[in-house]
Design an enzyme around this catalytic site. Structure first.
Site, PDB file in Angstrom:
ATOM      1  N   GLY A  64       0.811  -1.145   0.050  1.00 40.50           N
ATOM      2  CA  GLY A  64      -0.005   0.207   0.359  1.00 40.50           C
ATOM      3  C   GLY A  64       0.798   1.215  -0.074  1.00 40.50           C
ATOM      4  N   ASP A 119       0.653   2.587   4.868  1.00 39.18           N
ATOM      5  CA  ASP A 119      -0.016   3.082   4.352  1.00 39.18           C
ATOM      6  C   ASP A 119      -1.149   4.003   4.683  1.00 39.18           C
ATOM      7  OD1 ASP A 119      -0.624   0.586   5.064  1.00 39.18           O
ATOM      8  OD2 ASP A 119      -1.916   0.896   2.858  1.00 39.18           O
ATOM      9  N   ASP A 122      -5.131   1.981  10.892  1.00 38.08           N
ATOM     10  CA  ASP A 122      -6.838   1.463  11.024  1.00 38.08           C
ATOM     11  C   ASP A 122      -6.451   0.504  12.542  1.00 38.08           C
ATOM     12  OD1 ASP A 122      -9.055   1.133  10.519  1.00 38.08           O
ATOM     13  OD2 ASP A 122      -8.331  -0.421   9.649  1.00 38.08           O
ATOM     14  N   LYS A 150      -6.691   6.405  11.246  1.00 38.20           N
ATOM     15  CA  LYS A 150      -7.590   5.854  10.862  1.00 38.20           C
ATOM     16  C   LYS A 150      -8.096   6.185  12.888  1.00 38.20           C
ATOM     17  CE  LYS A 150      -9.935   3.993   7.533  1.00 38.20           C
ATOM     18  NZ  LYS A 150     -10.466   2.855   7.447  1.00 38.20           N
ATOM     19  N   PHE A 171     -14.116   3.639   4.507  1.00 39.16           N
ATOM     20  CA  PHE A 171     -12.944   2.429   3.450  1.00 39.16           C
ATOM     21  C   PHE A 171     -12.543   3.250   2.668  1.00 39.16           C
ATOM     22  CE2 PHE A 171     -10.891  -0.843   1.105  1.00 39.16           C
ATOM     23  CZ  PHE A 171     -10.380  -1.539   2.336  1.00 39.16           C
ATOM     24  N   VAL A 172     -10.777   3.502   2.540  1.00 40.58           N
ATOM     25  CA  VAL A 172     -10.653   5.091   1.125  1.00 40.58           C
ATOM     26  C   VAL A 172      -9.577   4.177   0.726  1.00 40.58           C
ATOM     27  CG1 VAL A 172     -10.388   6.571   2.087  1.00 40.58           C
ATOM     28  CG2 VAL A 172      -8.521   5.079   2.716  1.00 40.58           C
ATOM     29  N   ASP A 178      -5.650  -0.094  -1.446  1.00 40.25           N
ATOM     30  CA  ASP A 178      -6.695  -1.004  -2.336  1.00 40.25           C
ATOM     31  C   ASP A 178      -7.359  -1.095  -1.706  1.00 40.25           C
ATOM     32  OD1 ASP A 178      -5.013  -3.097  -0.339  1.00 40.25           O
ATOM     33  OD2 ASP A 178      -6.011  -4.415  -1.852  1.00 40.25           O
ATOM     34  N   ARG A 184      -5.350   0.795  -6.498  1.00 40.60           N
ATOM     35  CA  ARG A 184      -4.120   1.333  -6.224  1.00 40.60           C
ATOM     36  C   ARG A 184      -3.468   2.733  -7.359  1.00 40.60           C
ATOM     37  NH1 ARG A 184      -2.110  -2.487  -2.097  1.00 40.60           N
ATOM     38  NH2 ARG A 184      -2.304  -4.326  -2.190  1.00 40.60           N
TER      39      ARG A 184
HETATM   40  P1  IMP Z   1      -4.202  -2.469  10.984  1.00 42.81           P
HETATM   41  O1  IMP Z   1      -3.391  -3.287  11.196  1.00 42.81           O
HETATM   42  O2  IMP Z   1      -6.222  -2.406  10.735  1.00 42.81           O
HETATM   43  O3  IMP Z   1      -3.520  -0.625  11.813  1.00 42.81           O
HETATM   44  O4  IMP Z   1      -4.803  -1.329   9.579  1.00 42.81           O
HETATM   45  C1  IMP Z   1      -2.995  -1.474   8.530  1.00 42.81           C
HETATM   46  C2  IMP Z   1      -4.035  -1.681   6.721  1.00 42.81           C
HETATM   47  O5  IMP Z   1      -5.059  -2.287   6.703  1.00 42.81           O
HETATM   48  C3  IMP Z   1      -2.740  -0.947   5.695  1.00 42.81           C
HETATM   49  O6  IMP Z   1      -1.785  -1.201   6.312  1.00 42.81           O
HETATM   50  C4  IMP Z   1      -4.019  -1.659   4.453  1.00 42.81           C
HETATM   51  O7  IMP Z   1      -3.463  -2.184   3.932  1.00 42.81           O
HETATM   52  C5  IMP Z   1      -5.046  -1.593   5.521  1.00 42.81           C
HETATM   53  N1  IMP Z   1      -6.183  -0.999   5.989  1.00 42.81           N
HETATM   54  C6  IMP Z   1      -7.071  -0.076   6.715  1.00 42.81           C
HETATM   55  N2  IMP Z   1      -8.184   0.358   6.484  1.00 42.81           N
HETATM   56  C7  IMP Z   1      -8.075   0.436   5.289  1.00 42.81           C
HETATM   57  C8  IMP Z   1      -8.561   1.522   4.264  1.00 42.81           C
HETATM   58  O8  IMP Z   1     -10.044   2.111   4.419  1.00 42.81           O
HETATM   59  N3  IMP Z   1      -8.597   0.866   3.008  1.00 42.81           N
HETATM   60  C9  IMP Z   1      -7.940   0.777   2.249  1.00 42.81           C
HETATM   61  N4  IMP Z   1      -7.331  -0.878   3.329  1.00 42.81           N
HETATM   62  C10 IMP Z   1      -6.856  -0.402   4.418  1.00 42.81           C
HETATM   63 MG    MG Z   2      -3.606  -3.185   2.090  1.00 41.93          MG
END
Ligand code: IMP
Ligand code: MG
Length: 201
Positions: A64, A119, A122, A150, A171-172, A178, A184
């Site tokens: 990403g 990227d 979350d 986020k 969700f972006v 992606d 992407r």
């Molecule tokens: P986390 O482990 O939940 O913090 O998420 C990290 C990964 O989830 C990021 O590196 C993204 O690949 C994916 N991700 C989380 N939110 C989004 C979104 O809104 N759009 C696309 N990918 C996301």
């Molecule tokens: Mg991803």
């Protein structure tokens, strides 16, 4: 990982129209190409200030970060080496699951200053697993940089040191991000139409 003293830009209201080619899939433009370019320039200045003097190892999480990384590092006037870790947390859905390493680090980071780039922060599950894995390699310090934060979705107790934009819980996609490996290539960050992932694809 420490609390950030900096104030990342709130995702600005753009009012920019979704380009016709993407209107079927993208509800609205959240961050335009121009806004991305401007913020990444100021972000790189914040990073430069903290990283002068020593060679930095930039570690970027695939896939990403491709666009963000390319734009960020061309503004970083620092001696640096670049490496990648392949980390995959999402299947085809929008919920994070198991973390799978698809590419391991190759550079030696022992005693080095590391800038870890992702990227979007979350739930925080990805970074809260990757950071301890890197710590075992004994770098001097690890600073984290994410394009998007986020905060509303956070599950793990973790903050990034450098944040491009705070965004609401949408969700972006685009600018490297992606949904099921698609979108992407959009040059902006857009909100994906929920019916696209709610119906499953
Ligand atoms: P986390 O482990 O939940 O913090 O998420 C990290 C990964 O989830 C990021 O590196 C993204 O690949 C994916 N991700 C989380 N939110 C989004 C979104 O809104 N759009 C696309 N990918 C996301
Ligand atoms: Mg991803």
């Amino acid at each position: 990982m420490s609390d950030s003293k900096k104030s990342p830009s709130r995702a600005p209201r753009t009012g920019a129209p979704v380009p016709p080619k993407w209107r079927k899939d993208v509800e609205r433009v959240l961050i335009t190409q121009d806004q991305l370019a401007r913020r990444i320039r100021t972000l790189s200045r914040e990073i430069e200030k903290d990283f002068t003097g020593r060679e930095t190892v930039v570690i970027s999480l695939l896939n990403g970060t491709v666009m963000f990384l390319a734009d960020l590092i061309r503004h970083l006037s620092l001696p640096l080496r670049l490496d990648f870790m392949g980390v995959s947390s999402y299947g085809a859905g929008t919920e994070s699951g198991e973390l799978v390493y698809t590419k391991e680090l190759r550079l030696d980071v022992r005693g080095r200053d590391v800038l870890l780039v992702d990227d979007i922060l979350d739930t925080g599950r990805t970074l809260s697993r990757v950071i301890p894995k890197l710590r075992k390699l004994k770098p001097r310090r690890i600073k984290t940089c994410v394009l998007l934060n986020k905060q509303a979705r956070r599950v793990e107790k973790i903050q990034a040191d450098y944040v491009g934009f705070e965004i609401p819980d949408f969700f972006v996609v685009g600018y490297g991000l992606d949904y099921a490996e698609r979108y992407r290539n959009l040059p902006f960050v857009g909100v994906l139409k929920p019916e696209l992932y709610q119906s499953g694809s």
